[in-house]
Every structure is written in C-alpha cells, then in structure tokens.
Scaffold this motif. Sequence first.
Motif, PDB file in Angstrom:
ATOM      1  N   GLY A  38       0.809  -1.212   0.000  1.00  0.00           N
ATOM      2  CA  GLY A  38       0.000   0.000   0.000  1.00  0.00           C
ATOM      3  C   GLY A  38       0.846   1.267   0.000  1.00  0.00           C
ATOM      4  O   GLY A  38       0.486   2.257  -0.645  1.00  0.00           O
ATOM      5  N   PHE A  39       1.966   1.248   0.713  1.00  0.00           N
ATOM      6  CA  PHE A  39       2.846   2.418   0.742  1.00  0.00           C
ATOM      7  C   PHE A  39       3.418   2.704  -0.647  1.00  0.00           C
ATOM      8  O   PHE A  39       3.444   3.855  -1.100  1.00  0.00           O
ATOM      9  CB  PHE A  39       3.989   2.201   1.739  1.00  0.00           C
ATOM     10  CG  PHE A  39       3.564   2.268   3.173  1.00  0.00           C
ATOM     11  CD1 PHE A  39       3.517   3.478   3.839  1.00  0.00           C
ATOM     12  CD2 PHE A  39       3.192   1.120   3.863  1.00  0.00           C
ATOM     13  CE1 PHE A  39       3.126   3.557   5.164  1.00  0.00           C
ATOM     14  CE2 PHE A  39       2.785   1.184   5.180  1.00  0.00           C
ATOM     15  CZ  PHE A  39       2.749   2.399   5.841  1.00  0.00           C
ATOM     16  N   ALA A  40       3.886   1.643  -1.324  1.00  0.00           N
ATOM     17  CA  ALA A  40       4.429   1.816  -2.668  1.00  0.00           C
ATOM     18  C   ALA A  40       3.350   2.278  -3.637  1.00  0.00           C
ATOM     19  O   ALA A  40       3.588   3.128  -4.507  1.00  0.00           O
ATOM     20  CB  ALA A  40       5.053   0.502  -3.149  1.00  0.00           C
ATOM     21  N   LEU A  41       2.149   1.739  -3.486  1.00  0.00           N
ATOM     22  CA  LEU A  41       1.041   2.073  -4.368  1.00  0.00           C
ATOM     23  C   LEU A  41       0.622   3.530  -4.217  1.00  0.00           C
ATOM     24  O   LEU A  41       0.477   4.263  -5.207  1.00  0.00           O
ATOM     25  CB  LEU A  41      -0.131   1.151  -4.059  1.00  0.00           C
ATOM     26  CG  LEU A  41      -1.333   1.203  -4.999  1.00  0.00           C
ATOM     27  CD1 LEU A  41      -0.932   0.784  -6.399  1.00  0.00           C
ATOM     28  CD2 LEU A  41      -2.444   0.305  -4.473  1.00  0.00           C
ATOM     29  N   PHE A  42       0.423   3.967  -2.984  1.00  0.00           N
ATOM     30  CA  PHE A  42       0.041   5.355  -2.739  1.00  0.00           C
ATOM     31  C   PHE A  42       1.138   6.317  -3.202  1.00  0.00           C
ATOM     32  O   PHE A  42       0.850   7.388  -3.744  1.00  0.00           O
ATOM     33  CB  PHE A  42      -0.250   5.564  -1.250  1.00  0.00           C
ATOM     34  CG  PHE A  42      -1.644   5.184  -0.846  1.00  0.00           C
ATOM     35  CD1 PHE A  42      -2.142   3.925  -1.138  1.00  0.00           C
ATOM     36  CD2 PHE A  42      -2.470   6.067  -0.178  1.00  0.00           C
ATOM     37  CE1 PHE A  42      -3.426   3.551  -0.776  1.00  0.00           C
ATOM     38  CE2 PHE A  42      -3.762   5.707   0.189  1.00  0.00           C
ATOM     39  CZ  PHE A  42      -4.235   4.452  -0.107  1.00  0.00           C
ATOM     40  N   TYR A  43       2.382   5.931  -2.972  1.00  0.00           N
ATOM     41  CA  TYR A  43       3.512   6.770  -3.380  1.00  0.00           C
ATOM     42  C   TYR A  43       3.488   6.962  -4.901  1.00  0.00           C
ATOM     43  O   TYR A  43       3.658   8.079  -5.398  1.00  0.00           O
ATOM     44  CB  TYR A  43       4.826   6.103  -2.958  1.00  0.00           C
ATOM     45  CG  TYR A  43       6.051   6.979  -3.101  1.00  0.00           C
ATOM     46  CD1 TYR A  43       6.682   7.506  -1.970  1.00  0.00           C
ATOM     47  CD2 TYR A  43       6.582   7.283  -4.348  1.00  0.00           C
ATOM     48  CE1 TYR A  43       7.816   8.307  -2.099  1.00  0.00           C
ATOM     49  CE2 TYR A  43       7.698   8.086  -4.481  1.00  0.00           C
ATOM     50  CZ  TYR A  43       8.314   8.594  -3.350  1.00  0.00           C
ATOM     51  OH  TYR A  43       9.434   9.395  -3.495  1.00  0.00           O
ATOM     52  N   ASP A  44       3.273   5.873  -5.620  1.00  0.00           N
ATOM     53  CA  ASP A  44       3.335   5.924  -7.074  1.00  0.00           C
ATOM     54  C   ASP A  44       2.132   6.640  -7.686  1.00  0.00           C
ATOM     55  O   ASP A  44       2.297   7.569  -8.485  1.00  0.00           O
ATOM     56  CB  ASP A  44       3.423   4.495  -7.633  1.00  0.00           C
ATOM     57  CG  ASP A  44       3.438   4.463  -9.149  1.00  0.00           C
ATOM     58  OD1 ASP A  44       4.343   5.080  -9.743  1.00  0.00           O
ATOM     59  OD2 ASP A  44       2.541   3.838  -9.737  1.00  0.00           O
TER      60      ASP A  44
END
Length: 307
Positions: free
Chosen positions: A128-134
């Motif tokens: 989720g962190f990588a997804l929101f960041y991207d």
Amino acid sequence: MNLIAIYAPLIGLVLLGLILGRYLPKVVATRVGQFLFWVGVPISIMAFLRQADLSGQVWIAPAIAWIAMILGVVFAAIGIHFRRYVQTNAIPWRRPTQGSFLLAAMVGNTGYLGYPITLAIAGTQYFGFALFYDLLGTTLGAYGLGVAMAARYGGSVHNYRELAQAILINPSLWSFGFGFFFRRVSLQASAAAILQGSAWTMVALSLVLIGMRLSQLHSWHSLPRASASLLIKMLLVPLILGSGLSLLGINGITRLVLVLQTAMPPAFATLVIAEAYDLDRDLAVTALAVGTIGILFLLPIWIYLFG
C-alpha cells in the motif's frame, strides 16, 4: 534479508528483456508496454491491494512522494545555477537540457521497478505504501508538475485540457479506486490464486519490459550531466528523507519502503515527456539507463541504513 533471492529475479528478468529486445522488433516492446499500461498493471494493483495494509501511516506515502519530487527539482535548479558560478567559462546549458535535468532529478520509476522491489523486500503487506507513493505522488507529479516544466523549458505550451485527460484516463488510477471496493469481495480459493498468479506474472513482465527498453538505449554522451541528476535523485534526496522519517519516528520496513521509492531511478515517463516537449532526449535516455543499473548497487546501502 536474502539479497540473492531479491537480485536473482530482478537481474534475470531484466537480462531476459535485454536479450529479447535485441532480437525482437522494436514494436514488441511498445505492445508489451501498452498491454501492461492498460491491463497488466491495473490487474496487479487490484490483486496486491487486496492483501495490502491500508491502515495507519499509509497516507504519508503521497506526502513523502511530493516532498521528494520538490526537493529533487530544487536541488537540480540549485545545481544548474551553481554550475554557472563555478564554471564561468562553461557553455550554458540549453533550456531543453535544463528541463531534462530537472525531470531526471524529480520523477522516479516507482511503478514498473518500485513495485517489484517493494514486493520482493517487504511483501504484499507493505505494498500500500508503494502504491500510494506511485499513484498519488509520482503519476500526478509526472503528468502535472513534470509536464508543466517540460512545456516551459521545451518552449512549447501544449493543451492543458489534454494533460487533464491523460491523468483522468490513467487505468492505474481507476484500478486503484476499484480495488478499494474489490477488497471487500470474497473470492473462492481458486479464483484468488489465479488473480494472485496473474499479478505476479505482470510484475515479471514489467521487469522484462525494462530490459527490452534498455536494449534500445545507446546514448552515453550526456553521462556527466546524467550522473549529476542521479546523484540528486538517488542519493541526496533519499538520504535526507530517510533521516527525516527517522526523526518523525517512522522506522523499520515502513521507512525502508518509502526510502526505496524515493531512491528509484528516473522513470520512462521522463523520456516520454522529453520526446513530447522537445527536451534533451540524450540526457533523459542516459539518466534512465545508468539509474536502472545503479539501483542494483544502491539497494544494499538503503537496506543497511534504513532497513
């Protein structure tokens, strides 16, 4: 943390892409990229979103992404002006070169490369962190602030209505929204296994695509300028933000995932934007190629410092 288990698929699949890219027609890479953009990546997002932990600190990711991009632009602009004072007899960079330099220091490959690295190191729980960041950071930054800068430095102002349309029709953003509701839908074990297998297949295909694209890059004339932009993008900004996260009490795998996303090499979007707005294509190509290779050497450093 077993780096061999992480590096083996990353290097192996990229090398496979390099080989395929040299023998297959260039149109194959284009078609693979289109398939991933419209189908593959959205499927992966929906599948991994089902297992991602979206509670607590996950909403800090887009804020970190925007801070990282703004810092990259600021440091790159300082570097451009600092060069004028240090090298008084140096030929000033053309505005298209300045634009590509700023883009390379700003926009990272947090999707095609950031996703598989995050999944390999942290697993689906922290996806989720990588997804929101991207999606809420890099994607909006590239096609918003990035395009605005490209229009300015490329000497052409395109239709901003088309820019808004490009953002709104991005299938990753739509799959991101749909994935929230899809998380609540229960699936049979066989269907869930097929969805998960498809998602991992798309991750592997994205790494192959990176290799195929790299096989088509042959420009090294802008290596000094590219190296300077990568120093900002992949070393200076991640180090500052990683230290800042520690001061804020964000540690462990959460901090590592955010730092890794911050440290990703320039995205293919920088090349696409550079070509669309007549920026310095050679600089964009060189930064992309060198950065993609460089992340393999920097990865252990970030894991050691912030893991």
